[in-house]
Scaffold this active site. Structure first.
Site, short mmCIF file in Angstrom:
data_model
loop_
_atom_site.label_atom_id
_atom_site.label_comp_id
_atom_site.label_asym_id
_atom_site.label_seq_id
_atom_site.Cartn_x
_atom_site.Cartn_y
_atom_site.Cartn_z
N GLY A 219 38.45 7.59 44.72
CA GLY A 219 37.11 7.34 45.26
C GLY A 219 36.08 7.40 44.14
CG LEU B 253 37.41 9.73 38.93
CD1 LEU B 253 37.20 8.24 39.18
CD2 LEU B 253 38.62 9.97 38.05
CG HIS C 256 34.97 14.24 46.90
ND1 HIS C 256 35.45 15.34 46.23
CD2 HIS C 256 34.42 13.43 45.96
CE1 HIS C 256 35.18 15.20 44.92
NE2 HIS C 256 34.57 14.05 44.74
CG HIS D 137 29.78 12.13 44.41
ND1 HIS D 137 29.55 12.90 43.30
CD2 HIS D 137 31.13 12.07 44.54
CE1 HIS D 137 30.71 13.28 42.77
NE2 HIS D 137 31.69 12.79 43.50
ZN ZN Z 1 33.67 13.12 43.11
#
Ligand code: ZN
Length: 185
Positions: free
Chosen positions: A45, A99, A140, A144
């Site tokens: 993702g 990431l 998740h 962000h």
């Molecule tokens: Zn993330």
């Protein structure tokens, strides 16, 4: 085109993402670039702020983990302006990574079931019910868009234990196998 991934410490990750306007130019190209960037970094993702854009756009492809999580079979989506319609009170804790935080893995509690409304890159509206790991990935990524990252959910002690790793991410010295943009570099 592979975009650089913005790492922990970058102010854009702390910004509240804006809705994508209907007349946003080259939305399809942006989505394609985000998929390419995510695949290149072996992620499942990626959200707009992670490529430096405080916009409510995210891409997901969790089909690679469908052997372990059957609910992720063919779970490939681009979500524009996603909104949760429901989140179950029942939660489960599982390890996550990100990431933007290479090398950090921590358990996070997430709702086991969600209902989410979003638009795809063709501006078609969708409402979907998702459960378990598929629901986790969406939660998740949507986090962000609110200016938060997954380690905001962990205890102060756990954060302290990760302090040197977090500092090396900020400084740009953390090991990272993909093109990334640290604050300190
Ligand atoms: Zn993330």
């Amino acid at each position: 085109m592979i975009l650089p991934i913005y790492l922990y410490g970058q102010p854009v990750l702390r910004q509240e993402a804006e809705p994508v306007p209907q007349d946003y130019p080259d939305l399809k190209q942006l989505v394609a670039n985000m998929f390419e960037t995510m695949y290149h970094a072996d992620g499942v993702g990626l959200a707009g702020p992670q490529v430096g854009l405080p916009l409510q756009v995210l891409v997901i492809d969790a089909s690679v983990i469908s052997d372990d999580y059957p609910e992720c079979k063919d779970f490939k989506r681009a979500m524009i302006n996603p909104v949760f319609l429901e989140k179950s009170e029942e939660t489960v804790s599982m390890e996550e990574g990100c990431l933007s935080l290479p090398g950090i893995h921590e358990k996070v509690a997430r709702s086991t079931r969600i209902r989410v409304k979003y638009w795809d890159e063709n501006w078609e509206e969708h409402t979907e019910e998702l459960h378990d790991y598929a629901a986790r990935v969406v939660q998740h990524e949507c986090e962000h868009l609110t200016g938060h990252v997954f380690i905001d959910n962990i205890s102060a002690i756990r954060r302290q234990l990760n302090k040197s790793k977090l500092n090396s991410i900020i400084k740009g010295t953390a090991r990272c196998a993909y093109r990334a943009k640290a604050v300190g570099k």
